[in-house]
Motif scaffolding. Sequence first.
Motif, PDB file in Angstrom:
ATOM      1  N   ASN A 155       0.819  -1.069  -0.003  1.00 39.02           N
ATOM      2  CA  ASN A 155       0.030  -0.190  -0.141  1.00 39.02           C
ATOM      3  C   ASN A 155       0.728   1.112  -0.050  1.00 39.02           C
ATOM      4  OD1 ASN A 155      -1.803   1.912   0.611  1.00 39.02           O
ATOM      5  ND2 ASN A 155      -2.889   0.875   2.208  1.00 39.02           N
ATOM      6  N   LYS A 156       0.836   2.039  -1.072  1.00 37.40           N
ATOM      7  CA  LYS A 156       1.782   3.195  -1.218  1.00 37.40           C
ATOM      8  C   LYS A 156       1.494   4.326  -0.050  1.00 37.40           C
ATOM      9  CE  LYS A 156       3.223   6.536  -4.672  1.00 37.40           C
ATOM     10  NZ  LYS A 156       3.574   6.739  -5.870  1.00 37.40           N
ATOM     11  N   GLU A 157       0.329   4.390   0.168  1.00 34.15           N
ATOM     12  CA  GLU A 157      -0.074   5.388   1.601  1.00 34.15           C
ATOM     13  C   GLU A 157       0.822   5.021   2.762  1.00 34.15           C
ATOM     14  OE1 GLU A 157      -3.087   3.974  -0.505  1.00 34.15           O
ATOM     15  OE2 GLU A 157      -2.557   5.861  -1.622  1.00 34.15           O
ATOM     16  N   GLU A 158       1.113   3.674   2.906  1.00 33.05           N
ATOM     17  CA  GLU A 158       1.593   3.196   3.966  1.00 33.05           C
ATOM     18  C   GLU A 158       3.379   3.266   4.076  1.00 33.05           C
ATOM     19  OE1 GLU A 158       0.197   2.000   6.917  1.00 33.05           O
ATOM     20  OE2 GLU A 158      -1.505   2.814   6.046  1.00 33.05           O
ATOM     21  N   HIS A 159       3.643   3.639   2.830  1.00 35.77           N
ATOM     22  CA  HIS A 159       5.180   3.873   2.838  1.00 35.77           C
ATOM     23  C   HIS A 159       6.048   4.474   3.703  1.00 35.77           C
ATOM     24  CE1 HIS A 159       5.569   2.612  -1.819  1.00 35.77           C
ATOM     25  NE2 HIS A 159       4.853   1.735  -1.159  1.00 35.77           N
ATOM     26  N   GLN A 160       5.676   5.824   4.206  1.00 34.39           N
ATOM     27  CA  GLN A 160       6.408   6.656   4.885  1.00 34.39           C
ATOM     28  C   GLN A 160       5.982   6.375   6.265  1.00 34.39           C
ATOM     29  OE1 GLN A 160       5.874  10.743   4.091  1.00 34.39           O
ATOM     30  NE2 GLN A 160       7.093  11.579   5.921  1.00 34.39           N
ATOM     31  N   LYS A 161       5.054   5.665   6.703  1.00 39.16           N
ATOM     32  CA  LYS A 161       4.609   5.054   7.977  1.00 39.16           C
ATOM     33  C   LYS A 161       5.293   4.035   8.275  1.00 39.16           C
ATOM     34  CE  LYS A 161       0.830   3.399  10.939  1.00 39.16           C
ATOM     35  NZ  LYS A 161      -0.505   2.904  10.890  1.00 39.16           N
TER      36      LYS A 161
END
Length: 189
Positions: free
Chosen positions: A67-73
């Motif tokens: 999930n790209k939205e989870e990369h930074q997290k």
Amino acid sequence: MLNFEETIVGCLRNQSKSKEMVYKSFYGYLMAVILRYVNDRDDAEELVNDAFIKIFNAVKQFKFPANKEEHQKAFKAWISKIASRTAIDFLRTKRNLMSIEEIVEEQEPLTEINIITALNVKDILKLLDALPEIQKLIFNLYEIEGFSHDEIAKTLNIPESSSRVYLTRAKNKLRTLYSKTIANAYATY
């Protein structure tokens, strides 16, 4: 301006600009992680820099989640573990940890975990410094960093039951300290 994924790829390629972006973006975050373990600001700054060296040397091991939205997290969680382990290694070398004894849970009276409703994270972080080093360390690892008792036991080379007891002691002491803080606050009115 590079996006987050491009910046990490730049770090993989040993690009100074990408490393600088990561350093500037996460320096404050890692400083907060390290300061939960050590009280001296100079030591903390040195440990943050040590953590970044480890991060840049190991960045090839970081795996982006699907999930790209989870990369930074996911990256923050990964670098947080590196920073906390860096702080633990530092504490081990300084031998600031009080002697860690093997404690059997039956030796310690079990208390019901009953969080005071007004207790908030900032209050706990302020009170953590009043805990003995080993209790502070285990509280941080378990409650803040999310390590399991098994992971803590392996990291600190102590029995898992000792980790549980030290956590219970830390929580009890924090409750007592917090209650005193509230009582003192009411007494000043």
